[in-house]
Design a protein around this motif. Structure first.
Motif, mmCIF file in Angstrom:
data_model
loop_
_atom_site.group_PDB
_atom_site.id
_atom_site.type_symbol
_atom_site.label_atom_id
_atom_site.label_comp_id
_atom_site.label_asym_id
_atom_site.label_seq_id
_atom_site.Cartn_x
_atom_site.Cartn_y
_atom_site.Cartn_z
ATOM 1 N N ILE A 15 0.822 -1.218 0.000
ATOM 2 C CA ILE A 15 0.000 0.000 0.000
ATOM 3 C C ILE A 15 0.855 1.266 0.000
ATOM 4 O O ILE A 15 0.340 2.369 0.137
ATOM 5 C CB ILE A 15 -0.994 0.014 1.177
ATOM 6 N N LYS A 16 2.154 1.085 -0.125
ATOM 7 C CA LYS A 16 3.119 2.187 -0.206
ATOM 8 C C LYS A 16 3.157 3.045 1.053
ATOM 9 O O LYS A 16 3.337 4.253 0.991
ATOM 10 C CB LYS A 16 2.870 3.035 -1.448
ATOM 11 N N SER A 17 3.015 2.397 2.184
ATOM 12 C CA SER A 17 3.239 3.068 3.457
ATOM 13 C C SER A 17 4.682 2.774 3.860
ATOM 14 O O SER A 17 4.964 1.982 4.764
ATOM 15 C CB SER A 17 2.253 2.565 4.515
ATOM 16 N N LEU A 18 5.600 3.408 3.157
ATOM 17 C CA LEU A 18 7.011 3.072 3.253
ATOM 18 C C LEU A 18 7.628 3.463 4.585
ATOM 19 O O LEU A 18 8.497 2.757 5.103
ATOM 20 C CB LEU A 18 7.765 3.715 2.096
ATOM 21 N N ASN A 19 7.198 4.560 5.156
ATOM 22 C CA ASN A 19 7.728 4.982 6.444
ATOM 23 C C ASN A 19 7.391 3.946 7.523
ATOM 24 O O ASN A 19 8.248 3.569 8.318
ATOM 25 C CB ASN A 19 7.179 6.370 6.803
ATOM 26 N N SER A 20 6.153 3.461 7.523
ATOM 27 C CA SER A 20 5.736 2.455 8.505
ATOM 28 C C SER A 20 6.443 1.130 8.268
ATOM 29 O O SER A 20 6.889 0.473 9.218
ATOM 30 C CB SER A 20 4.229 2.236 8.437
ATOM 31 N N GLY A 21 6.535 0.720 7.008
ATOM 32 C CA GLY A 21 7.194 -0.538 6.690
ATOM 33 C C GLY A 21 8.644 -0.553 7.123
ATOM 34 O O GLY A 21 9.132 -1.538 7.685
ATOM 35 N N LEU A 22 9.328 0.555 6.885
ATOM 36 C CA LEU A 22 10.723 0.636 7.296
ATOM 37 C C LEU A 22 10.849 0.603 8.814
ATOM 38 O O LEU A 22 11.772 -0.012 9.352
ATOM 39 C CB LEU A 22 11.377 1.888 6.726
#
Length: 161
Positions: A15-22
């Motif tokens: 879902i392109k929640s890259l900050n959370s994924g990282l």
């Protein structure tokens, strides 16, 4: 539990929640979590393979190339993306450290207006680089976010940001 968290990190990528994924990958690779050998031994091989894939997606190698390519290919008008904010901070610091804010003037006794009385000039190249970084960060604030709240019976309410 760790298998579920790995799935959440994978979903963050989707879902392109890259900050959370990282943040999730960083937490799972932190020393305090990584030392939980009894817990990690209970994680299935499939989940461990998924985790290796997710770690590669969120890798800092090559200046975060995987994450940067997702951010660069995202059109904020049509797709929501929460980029890793560290990109922008890293880029701004790099530009500020590598580019002089002013040039010219005050540099010795040579002719051509470079004497002690010559005025310094703003480094417009540095300003343009900083503008690009700030613009690329701000474009994600304009994206519409569609949130669907789910219940056991289906979608209850849909709102756009």
């Amino acid at each position: 539990m760790i298998s579920h968290i790995i799935k959440v990190a994978k979903r963050c990528w989707e879902i392109k929640s890259l900050n959370s994924g990282l943040a999730i990958v960083s937490a799972l690779t932190s020393a305090s979590i990584f030392r939980l050998s009894n817990t990690w031994s209970k994680v299935s091989k499939i989940s461990l393979d998924e985790f290796e894939t997710v770690k590669a997606w969120f890798s800092h190698k090559s200046n975060w190339s995987s994450l940067r390519s997702v951010v660069a290919s995202t059109c904020p008008e049509s797709t929501c993306c929460v980029p890793f904010l560290g990109f922008f901070i890293h880029d701004i610091i790099f530009i500020k450290e590598s580019q002089e804010p002013m040039f010219g003037g005050g540099g010795g006794g040579g002719g051509g207006g470079s004497g002690p009385g010559a005025a310094e000039k703003v480094n417009l190249s540095r300003c343009r680089l900083l503008e690009r970084v700030v613009d690329s960060a701000l474009k994600f604030q304009k994206a519409k976010l569609v949130v669907a709240q789910k219940t056991n019976w289906g979608v209850e309410r849909v709102s756009d940001g």
